[in-house]
Design an enzyme around this catalytic site. Structure first.
Site, short mmCIF file in Angstrom:
data_model
loop_
_atom_site.label_atom_id
_atom_site.label_comp_id
_atom_site.label_asym_id
_atom_site.label_seq_id
_atom_site.Cartn_x
_atom_site.Cartn_y
_atom_site.Cartn_z
N ARG A 1 0.79 -1.24 0.00
CA ARG A 1 0.00 0.00 0.00
C ARG A 1 0.82 1.28 0.00
O ARG A 1 0.32 2.35 0.29
CB ARG A 1 -0.99 0.03 1.17
N LYS B 1 3.57 11.21 -11.17
CA LYS B 1 2.70 10.34 -11.98
C LYS B 1 3.46 9.05 -12.25
O LYS B 1 4.59 9.08 -12.74
CB LYS B 1 2.35 11.01 -13.30
N GLU C 1 10.02 17.48 -24.79
CA GLU C 1 9.34 17.88 -23.54
C GLU C 1 9.87 19.23 -23.04
O GLU C 1 9.14 20.00 -22.40
CB GLU C 1 9.48 16.81 -22.46
N LYS D 1 7.94 22.66 -14.44
CA LYS D 1 7.10 21.52 -14.06
C LYS D 1 6.77 21.56 -12.57
O LYS D 1 5.62 21.34 -12.18
CB LYS D 1 7.77 20.19 -14.40
N GLU E 1 -4.05 17.11 -11.01
CA GLU E 1 -4.58 17.44 -12.33
C GLU E 1 -6.08 17.70 -12.33
O GLU E 1 -6.84 17.09 -13.06
CB GLU E 1 -4.21 16.34 -13.35
N ARG F 1 -2.64 21.40 -14.49
CA ARG F 1 -1.65 20.36 -14.79
C ARG F 1 -1.93 19.69 -16.13
O ARG F 1 -1.01 19.17 -16.78
CB ARG F 1 -1.58 19.33 -13.66
N ASN G 1 0.01 18.12 -20.83
CA ASN G 1 -0.30 17.11 -21.85
C ASN G 1 -0.33 17.70 -23.26
O ASN G 1 -0.82 17.04 -24.18
CB ASN G 1 -1.64 16.44 -21.54
N HIS H 1 0.16 15.47 -26.21
CA HIS H 1 0.15 14.09 -25.73
C HIS H 1 -1.08 13.30 -26.17
O HIS H 1 -1.03 12.08 -26.21
CB HIS H 1 0.27 14.05 -24.21
N HIS I 1 -0.01 10.11 -27.73
CA HIS I 1 -0.35 8.79 -27.21
C HIS I 1 -1.03 7.95 -28.29
O HIS I 1 -0.85 6.73 -28.36
CB HIS I 1 -1.24 8.90 -25.98
N HIS J 1 8.46 8.11 -27.12
CA HIS J 1 7.46 8.99 -26.52
C HIS J 1 7.68 10.45 -26.94
O HIS J 1 6.74 11.13 -27.40
CB HIS J 1 7.49 8.85 -25.00
N1 LIG Z 1 5.40 10.15 -15.22
C1 LIG Z 1 5.38 11.19 -16.01
O1 LIG Z 1 5.02 12.28 -15.60
C2 LIG Z 1 5.90 11.05 -17.40
C3 LIG Z 1 6.18 12.20 -18.15
C4 LIG Z 1 6.71 12.04 -19.42
C5 LIG Z 1 6.95 10.77 -19.92
N2 LIG Z 1 6.64 9.69 -19.17
C6 LIG Z 1 6.92 8.33 -19.66
O2 LIG Z 1 8.33 8.19 -19.82
C7 LIG Z 1 8.56 7.20 -20.80
C8 LIG Z 1 9.65 7.69 -21.74
O3 LIG Z 1 10.82 7.89 -21.00
P1 LIG Z 1 12.26 7.92 -21.71
O4 LIG Z 1 12.19 8.78 -22.90
O5 LIG Z 1 13.23 8.20 -20.64
O6 LIG Z 1 12.41 6.44 -22.29
P2 LIG Z 1 13.09 5.12 -21.72
O7 LIG Z 1 12.95 4.98 -20.27
O8 LIG Z 1 12.62 4.00 -22.58
O9 LIG Z 1 14.64 5.37 -22.03
C9 LIG Z 1 15.06 5.52 -23.34
C10 LIG Z 1 16.21 4.55 -23.71
O10 LIG Z 1 17.43 5.06 -23.21
C11 LIG Z 1 18.08 4.06 -22.44
N3 LIG Z 1 18.83 4.79 -21.42
C12 LIG Z 1 18.32 5.41 -20.34
N4 LIG Z 1 19.30 6.12 -19.73
C13 LIG Z 1 20.43 5.93 -20.43
C14 LIG Z 1 21.76 6.41 -20.31
N5 LIG Z 1 22.10 7.29 -19.36
N6 LIG Z 1 22.68 5.99 -21.20
C15 LIG Z 1 22.33 5.15 -22.20
N7 LIG Z 1 21.09 4.67 -22.38
C16 LIG Z 1 20.15 5.07 -21.51
C17 LIG Z 1 16.97 3.21 -21.93
O11 LIG Z 1 17.42 1.92 -21.55
C18 LIG Z 1 16.06 3.17 -23.14
O12 LIG Z 1 16.53 2.23 -24.08
C19 LIG Z 1 7.26 6.92 -21.49
O13 LIG Z 1 6.75 5.68 -21.06
C20 LIG Z 1 6.36 8.05 -21.01
O14 LIG Z 1 5.00 7.69 -20.95
C21 LIG Z 1 6.13 9.81 -17.93
ZN LIG Z 2 5.44 13.24 -22.13
#
Ligand SMILES: NC(=O)c1ccc[n+]([C@@H]2O[C@H](COP(=O)([O-])OP(=O)(O)OC[C@H]3O[C@@H](n4cnc5c(N)ncnc54)[C@H](O)[C@@H]3O)[C@@H](O)[C@H]2O)c1
Ligand SMILES: [Zn+2]
Length: 364
Positions: free
Chosen positions: A118, A140, A182, A224, A234, A238, A242, A245, A249, A262
């Site tokens: 939890r 999030k 972003e 942010k 949100e 907030r 998006n 997005h 998405h 993404h």
């Molecule tokens: N929670 C939120 O508020 C929020 C906001 C924006 C995006 N997201 C989510 O984030 C995700 C995208 O995140 P992302 O773009 O970081 O993608 P990701 O986590 O897939 O990372 C991208 C790639 O880079 C590699 N990688 C990561 N760090 C590295 C480093 N330092 N050196 C070499 N390789 C590295 C990873 O293994 C992966 O292959 C999506 O699922 C999206 O929905 C969430």
């Molecule tokens: Zn995003």
């Protein structure tokens, strides 16, 4: 090092940004309550950064779990690997989960922390530009469902965010560019001065100038943090985060998770939002061109994927979390730095935008 604060009363937390922070145990150790620490990472990041992270945590009862890499693994099955690792070690409610990776690892780890027994303590060590400017901040968390992106999740704030900008040195160019989407987003939403400055510095960012990158990360996190502090759950502003997005998405879901990154999908989605706003007369020609130019200068896509149909877009957009009472709600623009959320747009124009975007990409 620069430290920002996400102001959420008793749940406030620091965001540390700087080079070499993964060598400083004093940043992480005060935020671990109890003795048990589970580091969650993936098969790409763990070989590069797990040892260093472990060395920060000497004296604690530390374990790690290494997940498969990719958006296609942001699933309940992968989440279950984290629960299994925690239960095998008999970790209690006093444990701390550390997310070491990009947004995928961060979102899965955060949701594991929100739900394990939890809710347990959680720390973010974001290692992509996207995670450092966006996903690690704001609480999030969640995973995807085959029928919709991020459809299963929870709000769960970390205890702190440690963004070591040196980790970006090992990031592939395509991933860096995805993160820039972003960054640009914050300018477009409500920070026109930031957008202006980004336009003049975009080449330096693309070419990884460390000082300019650090500046962009700090400003993005500040923007942010301000939005999250004003509207954590949100209920209002907030939702502006998006921007791009809803279209984005749909692209990620429609092309199959992991094919478009993404950030790439968000870039194209922001272009589509700008174009729809332009069709309504809210955005002028000049601002539309500026949006296109900065995205193209960041090597980001501005043309929708030709294999999708407009019906597919509309079907996927119909399950977006922002929608109220089955109406599609979009973040649209009244110019650069002035976005707003609305379901009061002309649906024929939306249809025309999709037809034009998809036909254009099929021909080109
Ligand atoms: N929670 C939120 O508020 C929020 C906001 C924006 C995006 N997201 C989510 O984030 C995700 C995208 O995140 P992302 O773009 O970081 O993608 P990701 O986590 O897939 O990372 C991208 C790639 O880079 C590699 N990688 C990561 N760090 C590295 C480093 N330092 N050196 C070499 N390789 C590295 C990873 O293994 C992966 O292959 C999506 O699922 C999206 O929905 C969430
Ligand atoms: Zn995003």
């Amino acid at each position: 090092m620069k430290t920002l604060n996400v102001d959420l009363g008793t749940r406030s937390y620091p965001i540390h940004i700087g080079a070499g922070l993964l060598d400083n145990p004093d940043l992480i150790r005060p935020h671990i309550h109890g003795n048990e620490v589970m580091i969650v990472s993936n098969e790409t990041i763990a070989p590069i950064y797990l040892e260093r992270t472990l060395s920060l945590l000497e004296g604690f009862d530390v374990a790690s779990v290494v997940l498969p890499d990719g958006e296609q693994y942001k699933t309940l099955d992968t989440l279950n690997m984290v629960y299994t690792a925690l239960l095998e070690r008999h970790f209690t409610r006093r444990c701390t989960l550390v997310a070491l990776g990009g947004g995928v690892v961060g979102d899965i780890t955060g949701f594991a922390a929100a739900s394990y027994q939890r809710g347990v303590n959680f720390i973010q060590i974001p290692t992509t530009l996207l995670a450092q400017v966006d996903s690690s901040v704001g609480g999030k968390t969640g995973v995807n469902h085959a029928l919709g992106k991020n459809m299963i999740g929870a709000f769960h704030q970390p205890q702190c965010v440690i963004a070591d900008t040196d980790t970006l040195n090992t990031l592939e160019d395509r991933q860096l560019y995805a993160g820039i989407a972003e960054v640009i987003k914050y300018g477009l939403i409500n920070d026109p001065e930031f957008f202006d400055a980004l336009e003049s510095k975009i080449d330096a960012i693309v070419n990884r100038d460390p000082a300019v990158l650090a500046w962009a990360i700090e400003r993005s996190c500040q923007d942010k943090a301000d939005v999250v502090a004003a509207d954590e759950r949100e209920s209002g502003m907030r939702a502006l985060l998006n921007l791009g997005h809803t279209f984005g998405h749909a692209i990620e879901t429609g092309t199959g998770y992991g094919n478009w990154l993404h950030g790439e999908a968000v870039a194209c989605g922001m272009m589509m939002a700008a174009e729809l706003s332009h069709m309504h007369g809210w955005v002028n020609d000049d601002d539309l061109a500026r949006v296109r130019h900065i995205l193209e200068a960041s090597h980001l896509p501005v043309i929708a994927p030709g294999q999708m149909t407009s019906q597919q877009f509309l079907d996927i957009m119909a399950v977006d979390k922002k929608n109220l009472e089955k109406k599609i709600r979009l973040v649209l623009m009244k110019g650069i730095g002035e976005s707003f959320i609305s379901d009061d747009f002309d649906t024929e124009k939306l249809q025309a935008l999709l037809d034009k975007a998809l036909n254009g990409s099929k021909q080109g």
